[in-house]
Design a protein around this motif. Sequence first.
Motif, PDB file in Angstrom:
ATOM      1  N   ASN A 112      26.144  25.890 -29.357  1.00 33.21           N
ATOM      2  CA  ASN A 112      26.425  26.840 -28.272  1.00 33.21           C
ATOM      3  C   ASN A 112      26.807  26.077 -26.997  1.00 33.21           C
ATOM      4  O   ASN A 112      26.243  26.270 -25.920  1.00 33.21           O
ATOM      5  N   TRP A 113      27.812  25.212 -27.171  1.00 31.65           N
ATOM      6  CA  TRP A 113      28.307  24.351 -26.105  1.00 31.65           C
ATOM      7  C   TRP A 113      28.855  25.142 -24.920  1.00 31.65           C
ATOM      8  O   TRP A 113      28.990  24.587 -23.816  1.00 31.65           O
ATOM      9  N   ASP A 114      29.180  26.435 -25.108  1.00 33.16           N
ATOM     10  CA  ASP A 114      29.783  27.208 -24.027  1.00 33.16           C
ATOM     11  C   ASP A 114      28.827  27.423 -22.855  1.00 33.16           C
ATOM     12  O   ASP A 114      29.230  27.927 -21.810  1.00 33.16           O
ATOM     13  N   ARG A 115      27.550  27.023 -22.996  1.00 34.40           N
ATOM     14  CA  ARG A 115      26.625  27.065 -21.851  1.00 34.40           C
ATOM     15  C   ARG A 115      26.713  25.788 -21.005  1.00 34.40           C
ATOM     16  O   ARG A 115      26.213  25.749 -19.882  1.00 34.40           O
ATOM     17  N   VAL A 116      27.345  24.742 -21.538  1.00 40.14           N
ATOM     18  CA  VAL A 116      27.362  23.447 -20.861  1.00 40.14           C
ATOM     19  C   VAL A 116      28.206  23.443 -19.583  1.00 40.14           C
ATOM     20  O   VAL A 116      27.773  22.886 -18.559  1.00 40.14           O
ATOM     21  N   PRO A 117      29.423  24.021 -19.563  1.00 39.52           N
ATOM     22  CA  PRO A 117      30.199  23.979 -18.323  1.00 39.52           C
ATOM     23  C   PRO A 117      29.466  24.551 -17.112  1.00 39.52           C
ATOM     24  O   PRO A 117      29.565  24.014 -16.004  1.00 39.52           O
ATOM     25  N   SER A 118      28.713  25.605 -17.308  1.00 40.68           N
ATOM     26  CA  SER A 118      27.930  26.168 -16.199  1.00 40.68           C
ATOM     27  C   SER A 118      26.873  25.192 -15.712  1.00 40.68           C
ATOM     28  O   SER A 118      26.615  25.078 -14.504  1.00 40.68           O
ATOM     29  N   LEU A 119      26.263  24.464 -16.655  1.00 36.95           N
ATOM     30  CA  LEU A 119      25.280  23.450 -16.279  1.00 36.95           C
ATOM     31  C   LEU A 119      25.919  22.352 -15.428  1.00 36.95           C
ATOM     32  O   LEU A 119      25.357  21.926 -14.423  1.00 36.95           O
ATOM     33  N   ASN A 170      22.869  30.246 -13.953  1.00 38.92           N
ATOM     34  CA  ASN A 170      23.143  31.599 -14.441  1.00 38.92           C
ATOM     35  C   ASN A 170      24.053  32.391 -13.509  1.00 38.92           C
ATOM     36  O   ASN A 170      24.525  33.477 -13.883  1.00 38.92           O
ATOM     37  N   ALA A 171      24.300  31.861 -12.312  1.00 45.13           N
ATOM     38  CA  ALA A 171      25.205  32.548 -11.380  1.00 45.13           C
ATOM     39  C   ALA A 171      26.657  32.094 -11.551  1.00 45.13           C
ATOM     40  O   ALA A 171      27.564  32.698 -10.980  1.00 45.13           O
ATOM     41  N   VAL A 172      26.881  31.021 -12.320  1.00 48.36           N
ATOM     42  CA  VAL A 172      28.240  30.507 -12.508  1.00 48.36           C
ATOM     43  C   VAL A 172      29.006  31.404 -13.475  1.00 48.36           C
ATOM     44  O   VAL A 172      28.506  31.739 -14.546  1.00 48.36           O
ATOM     45  N   ALA A 173      30.205  31.771 -13.093  1.00 43.60           N
ATOM     46  CA  ALA A 173      31.071  32.583 -13.960  1.00 43.60           C
ATOM     47  C   ALA A 173      32.341  31.791 -14.253  1.00 43.60           C
ATOM     48  O   ALA A 173      33.056  31.395 -13.334  1.00 43.60           O
ATOM     49  N   MET A 221      37.441  23.032 -11.724  1.00 44.31           N
ATOM     50  CA  MET A 221      37.740  22.222 -12.900  1.00 44.31           C
ATOM     51  C   MET A 221      37.045  22.732 -14.156  1.00 44.31           C
ATOM     52  O   MET A 221      37.382  22.322 -15.272  1.00 44.31           O
ATOM     53  N   ALA A 222      36.066  23.626 -13.992  1.00 44.68           N
ATOM     54  CA  ALA A 222      35.274  24.085 -15.123  1.00 44.68           C
ATOM     55  C   ALA A 222      36.112  24.749 -16.217  1.00 44.68           C
ATOM     56  O   ALA A 222      35.896  24.484 -17.409  1.00 44.68           O
ATOM     57  N   PRO A 223      37.100  25.632 -15.899  1.00 39.65           N
ATOM     58  CA  PRO A 223      37.900  26.232 -16.983  1.00 39.65           C
ATOM     59  C   PRO A 223      38.651  25.200 -17.808  1.00 39.65           C
ATOM     60  O   PRO A 223      38.751  25.327 -19.032  1.00 39.65           O
ATOM     61  N   THR A 224      39.165  24.150 -17.157  1.00 36.77           N
ATOM     62  CA  THR A 224      39.889  23.104 -17.895  1.00 36.77           C
ATOM     63  C   THR A 224      38.952  22.362 -18.841  1.00 36.77           C
ATOM     64  O   THR A 224      39.294  22.097 -20.006  1.00 36.77           O
ATOM     65  N   ILE A 225      37.752  22.025 -18.345  1.00 40.42           N
ATOM     66  CA  ILE A 225      36.774  21.336 -19.186  1.00 40.42           C
ATOM     67  C   ILE A 225      36.331  22.238 -20.328  1.00 40.42           C
ATOM     68  O   ILE A 225      36.176  21.783 -21.469  1.00 40.42           O
ATOM     69  N   ALA A 226      36.161  23.529 -20.051  1.00 37.95           N
ATOM     70  CA  ALA A 226      35.762  24.466 -21.102  1.00 37.95           C
ATOM     71  C   ALA A 226      36.818  24.539 -22.198  1.00 37.95           C
ATOM     72  O   ALA A 226      36.494  24.576 -23.392  1.00 37.95           O
ATOM     73  N   ARG A 227      38.089  24.565 -21.815  1.00 38.76           N
ATOM     74  CA  ARG A 227      39.164  24.616 -22.823  1.00 38.76           C
ATOM     75  C   ARG A 227      39.180  23.331 -23.656  1.00 38.76           C
ATOM     76  O   ARG A 227      39.420  23.369 -24.872  1.00 38.76           O
TER      77      ARG A 227
END
Length: 347
Positions: free
Chosen positions: A279-286, A196-199, A297-303
Motif C-alpha cells: 500500500n505504497w500510495d500512503r508514502v507520498p503523503s508521508l 492525513n491532511a495531504v491530498a 512534486m508529490a504527484p510526479t513521485i506518486a506516478r
Amino acid sequence: MRKLLFLMVALLALWSGYWFVGSKAVRDGVNNWFADAAAQGLVAEKTAVTVAGYPNRFDLTVEGLHLADPTAGIGWTAPFVQVFAMTWKPWHIIAAFPPESQLALPDQVVTVGSEGLRASFRAKPALDLPLAAVILETNHLTASSTAGWTVGAGRSVASISADEDLPGAGDAPNTYVLSLDAAEVTPDAGFTARVNAVAIPDLPPPDLPDVVESLSGSVFLTLSAPLDRHAGEKKPYLTRLEVNRFTFAWGKLAATAKGQIEADDQGFAAGEIRFEITNWDRVPSLLVAAGLVKPEMAPTIARGMQALAGQSPDATVLPLTVKLAEGWMSFGPFPLGPAPRMVPPTG
C-alpha cells in the motif's frame, strides 16, 4: 560443633570483608569517574552515592545526576540511577532508571517519561570482559520536546548481543546482533494530522491511524574489533551490516526489508537493501508531511512509484532497493547522494 561454628563465623567474616571492600571499591570508582569527567571539561555532578545490598548484592544508587558536554551542547539530568549486581556475579549488572529525566540537545530539551525502564549488561566472565549482551526494555515510554513534539511507545525491547547460539549470526568474528521490537508506537499527533491532511491527485485520502502497530527488526553488525574492556583503545568501527529482518506496520501501510552492506576497497559502504512497501500510495503523503518532498512534486513521485509498482505481480506492493556502489547511493530511481564511509581513512 565448636569447629563447625568457628568455620561458619570465619566464613561470615571473610564474606563480610569481601562485601565491604567491594562496596568501597564501587563507591570510590564512581566518585573517581565523576572527578575524571569534570577534569576533562565535562559537567559531571551528583548529590549522593550510596552502596547497599549486604550481603549478597552491590546496590549502587547515584542521586542528583547532571551530565553534560558543553562543547557538543548535550546533557542528561535525572533524579537518580540505580545499578544492581550480585556479589558472586559482578560481570552481570542491571540498571534502573527514574520515571522521568531530561535530555538536553543543542536546540531543545526532551523530557523522557517511562514505566519500568531498565537495562541489563552482561559480559562474559573473562579477563577482557567481552560483551555478551546489553538489553534495554520498558513497559511504556514517552518523549516530549520543548520544540513541540511528543512521541511514545508501549512495551519495547532493544538489545545488542554477541551470543553465539543466536540463529543467523554467522561465522564472522566480532559479529553482534542488534534487535528491536516495539509495539504501539505513537508518532507525534501533529505529524499524523499533517499526513492525513495531504491530498494528492489520483491517490486515496491518507488513512493512517494514530498508532504504529509494530516496528521490529534484527541486524547483524560486524566490527573491526570486539566490544570488550579494550574497546576505548581499539575504537571498533563497522565493517559489515546485514539486515536480517525488518517489519513495519502502520494501518494499511506495511514494509519489510532485507539485504547487506559492507565496506568496499575504498572504505565506502557498498551493497544493497531491498524493501517491499505494501500500500505504497500512503508514502507520498508521508514524504510531504515530513518536509522531504515539496507538495507540488508529490504527484510526479506518486506516478513514478505507480509505474514501478506496476512492474511487480501485485500493483499494491512497491519493491525498492537502496543501492550503494562506487561511493554513491540511490533509493530505487531516486539519487540520495554520497555513500557513507565505513572504514576510517588512514594517515
